[in-house]
Design an enzyme around this catalytic site. Structure first.
Site, PDB file in Angstrom:
ATOM      1  N   LYS A 117      23.035  19.387  -7.997  1.00 56.06           N
ATOM      2  CA  LYS A 117      21.933  19.580  -7.044  1.00 56.06           C
ATOM      3  C   LYS A 117      22.316  19.115  -5.649  1.00 56.06           C
ATOM      4  O   LYS A 117      21.828  19.664  -4.665  1.00 56.06           O
ATOM      5  CB  LYS A 117      20.681  18.837  -7.518  1.00 56.06           C
ATOM      6  CG  LYS A 117      19.987  19.522  -8.687  1.00 56.06           C
ATOM      7  CD  LYS A 117      18.590  18.976  -8.859  1.00 56.06           C
ATOM      8  CE  LYS A 117      17.860  19.646 -10.010  1.00 56.06           C
ATOM      9  NZ  LYS A 117      16.551  19.063 -10.259  1.00 56.06           N
ATOM     10  N   LYS A 197      23.384  27.889 -15.639  1.00 58.37           N
ATOM     11  CA  LYS A 197      22.156  27.716 -16.424  1.00 58.37           C
ATOM     12  C   LYS A 197      21.005  28.521 -15.822  1.00 58.37           C
ATOM     13  O   LYS A 197      20.917  28.635 -14.600  1.00 58.37           O
ATOM     14  CB  LYS A 197      21.826  26.212 -16.360  1.00 58.37           C
ATOM     15  CG  LYS A 197      20.781  25.713 -17.286  1.00 58.37           C
ATOM     16  CD  LYS A 197      20.505  24.235 -17.007  1.00 58.37           C
ATOM     17  CE  LYS A 197      19.728  24.037 -15.729  1.00 58.37           C
ATOM     18  NZ  LYS A 197      19.176  22.703 -15.534  1.00 58.37           N
ATOM     19  N   LYS A 200      15.019  27.393 -12.357  1.00 57.22           N
ATOM     20  CA  LYS A 200      13.861  27.757 -11.532  1.00 57.22           C
ATOM     21  C   LYS A 200      14.274  28.029 -10.090  1.00 57.22           C
ATOM     22  O   LYS A 200      13.612  28.751  -9.378  1.00 57.22           O
ATOM     23  CB  LYS A 200      12.854  26.602 -11.492  1.00 57.22           C
ATOM     24  CG  LYS A 200      12.156  26.300 -12.795  1.00 57.22           C
ATOM     25  CD  LYS A 200      11.079  25.219 -12.539  1.00 57.22           C
ATOM     26  CE  LYS A 200      10.795  24.411 -13.760  1.00 57.22           C
ATOM     27  NZ  LYS A 200      11.347  23.060 -13.711  1.00 57.22           N
TER      28      LYS A 200
HETATM   29  P1  TYM Z   1      12.961  20.704 -15.729  1.00 53.81           P
HETATM   30  O1  TYM Z   1      11.649  21.062 -15.162  1.00 53.81           O
HETATM   31  O2  TYM Z   1      14.176  21.014 -14.944  1.00 53.81           O
HETATM   32  O3  TYM Z   1      13.139  21.338 -17.167  1.00 53.81           O
HETATM   33  C1  TYM Z   1      12.108  21.233 -18.113  1.00 53.81           C
HETATM   34  C2  TYM Z   1      12.652  21.379 -19.517  1.00 53.81           C
HETATM   35  O4  TYM Z   1      13.253  22.663 -19.683  1.00 53.81           O
HETATM   36  C3  TYM Z   1      14.589  22.517 -20.170  1.00 53.81           C
HETATM   37  N1  TYM Z   1      15.395  23.567 -19.572  1.00 53.81           N
HETATM   38  C4  TYM Z   1      16.174  24.392 -20.277  1.00 53.81           C
HETATM   39  N2  TYM Z   1      16.405  24.503 -21.602  1.00 53.81           N
HETATM   40  C5  TYM Z   1      17.249  25.477 -22.002  1.00 53.81           C
HETATM   41  N3  TYM Z   1      17.869  26.328 -21.144  1.00 53.81           N
HETATM   42  C6  TYM Z   1      17.660  26.249 -19.810  1.00 53.81           C
HETATM   43  N4  TYM Z   1      18.252  27.098 -18.977  1.00 53.81           N
HETATM   44  C7  TYM Z   1      16.772  25.245 -19.331  1.00 53.81           C
HETATM   45  N5  TYM Z   1      16.348  24.898 -18.091  1.00 53.81           N
HETATM   46  C8  TYM Z   1      15.514  23.864 -18.262  1.00 53.81           C
HETATM   47  C9  TYM Z   1      15.019  21.137 -19.698  1.00 53.81           C
HETATM   48  O5  TYM Z   1      16.065  20.636 -20.487  1.00 53.81           O
HETATM   49  C10 TYM Z   1      13.749  20.347 -19.844  1.00 53.81           C
HETATM   50  O6  TYM Z   1      13.576  19.917 -21.176  1.00 53.81           O
HETATM   51  N6  TYM Z   1      14.384  16.033 -15.961  1.00 53.81           N
HETATM   52  C11 TYM Z   1      13.474  16.902 -16.690  1.00 53.81           C
HETATM   53  C12 TYM Z   1      12.033  16.546 -16.450  1.00 53.81           C
HETATM   54  C13 TYM Z   1      11.665  15.172 -16.874  1.00 53.81           C
HETATM   55  C14 TYM Z   1      11.601  14.698 -18.218  1.00 53.81           C
HETATM   56  C15 TYM Z   1      11.146  13.346 -18.120  1.00 53.81           C
HETATM   57  C16 TYM Z   1      11.893  15.268 -19.447  1.00 53.81           C
HETATM   58  C17 TYM Z   1      11.268  14.155 -16.081  1.00 53.81           C
HETATM   59  N7  TYM Z   1      10.969  13.075 -16.819  1.00 53.81           N
HETATM   60  C18 TYM Z   1      10.994  12.572 -19.263  1.00 53.81           C
HETATM   61  C19 TYM Z   1      11.734  14.486 -20.589  1.00 53.81           C
HETATM   62  C20 TYM Z   1      11.283  13.149 -20.492  1.00 53.81           C
HETATM   63  C21 TYM Z   1      13.792  18.343 -16.341  1.00 53.81           C
HETATM   64  O7  TYM Z   1      14.861  18.760 -16.464  1.00 53.81           O
HETATM   65  O8  TYM Z   1      12.826  19.131 -15.942  1.00 53.81           O
END
Ligand code: TYM
Length: 331
Positions: A117, A197, A200
């Site tokens: 990032k 990957k 968003k």
């Molecule tokens: P975020 O919003 O980037 O992603 C949310 C969830 O979606 C999964 N994910 C994916 N899984 C498979 N393939 C993909 N291409 C893909 N893109 C995203 C992510 O692994 C995630 O599970 N850091 C976290 C948010 C967070 C969080 C937490 C999660 C903040 N605090 C505490 C668990 C516990 C995140 O990546 O958000």
């Protein structure tokens, strides 16, 4: 009793990667008979994480309710799970500050998500500190399991390290959480570039299928998804691009990757793409139908979030107080 905690950033449009890697797992956990009686489930909308990269304030506010509605439309039941907004419970930011003081700088420098990032955005301290806030989210609730996609594994390892470090310095305080990552389809890749990957923040609209995409958009994106120079599915020449599409297929039919590959062997790419698009359209149409029913009900959504916050705060405030006592903070 087991505690399950996870979250999604309201930082853009939720896509099928988020659905397959996270949301779908959450719904399955919530609805599994054995789990429901013995689990406490928290699903957070992590807006403080979202602002670690630039956000338009008005768009962000709207996205918070949109993500709430999408959780519910995907099957999260506010009677069984606690849904709340991270910034509505200040305990998260406060514990993160305390955890910062035991976090080695070098360990955060090794986080691959930060490296990625910070190449795309001007790196700020919040982006660097992102994993510590995530550790705080998880540790505040004595979480046992964290259902996430593969990309979050390193952050959960850091969370465990910080919990261990705190416990050995100040006495037993935090549970060590386990990542819960599916065996198959834990990392869905871009439909245009199988080396990156599905994300968003991808600027290419053809790279992601969003949960709120129309049927035409879904069909168009699958049609234009990159494959390889082959014409029929064959295990002997599986490219990364094709494997990614088969992973998506396997998730939507709820079968293993291997089983799906066997089932699809010999089909032409275009035949397979039609099948895949039909499947995605079928699932997303159902989610969108429920979304349309709930998205306009702002006061209901806010009540759900308020109830979730109250429940979460009740639990987290006790843990934070214990932490502050142990560290020697306050009067
Ligand atoms: P975020 O919003 O980037 O992603 C949310 C969830 O979606 C999964 N994910 C994916 N899984 C498979 N393939 C993909 N291409 C893909 N893109 C995203 C992510 O692994 C995630 O599970 N850091 C976290 C948010 C967070 C969080 C937490 C999660 C903040 N605090 C505490 C668990 C516990 C995140 O990546 O958000």
């Amino acid at each position: 009793m087991k505690t399950i905690f996870s979250g999604i950033q309201p930082s853009g449009n939720l896509h099928i990667g988020n659905y397959i890697g996270a949301l779908r797992q959450w719904v399955n956990l919530q609805n599994s008979e054995s789990k429901i009686q013995n689990s406490e489930l928290f699903f957070c909308i992590v807006d403080l994480h979202a602002i670690t990269v630039p956000q338009d304030p008005r768009v962000l506010k709207g996205k918070i309710l949109e993500v709430t509605a999408l959780y519910i439309a995907s099957g999260i039941d506010p009677k069984k799970s606690h849904i709340f907004v991270q910034s509505e419970n200040p305990d998260h930011a406060e514990l993160a500050w305390i955890l910062n003081t035991i976090t080695p700088f070098g360990q955060l420098e090794r986080m691959t998500q930060f490296k990625d990032k910070s190449q795309k955005h001007e790196a700020n301290v919040g982006l660097f500190d992102y994993p510590v806030l995530m550790a705080s989210d998880i540790l505040l609730y004595d979480t046992d399991e964290v259902p996430v996609g593969e990309d979050q594994k390193q952050h959960i390892e850091l969370t465990r390290d910080l919990a261990e470090k705190f416990n050995s310095k100040f006495g037993q305080t935090f549970k060590l959480p386990m990542p819960m990552i599916q065996k198959d389809a834990a990392r869905i890749m871009s439909l245009q570039n199988p080396a990156s990957k599905m994300s968003k923040s991808d600027k290419d609209p053809l790279a992601t299928i969003n949960l709120l995409d129309s049927e035409e958009e879904i069909r168009e994106k699958i049609k234009k998804a990159v494959t390889d120079s082959g014409s029929h599915i064959s295990k002997d020449q599986g490219s990364e691009a094709l494997s990614n599409l088969i992973s998506i297929y396997s998730a939507f039919v709820n079968k293993s990757f291997e089983g799906s590959y066997d089932e699809l062997e010999g089909k032409s790419y275009s035949e397979f793409k039609t099948l895949l698009a039909d499947l995605i359209v079928e699932t997303l149409t159902q989610i969108q139908k429920r979304y349309k029913e709930i998205a306009g009900e702002k006061s209901i959504l806010k009540d759900i979030l308020e109830e979730g916050r109250e429940f979460a705060k009740d639990k987290s405030s006790k843990k934070l107080l214990e932490v502050k006592e142990k560290v020697g903070l306050g009067m």
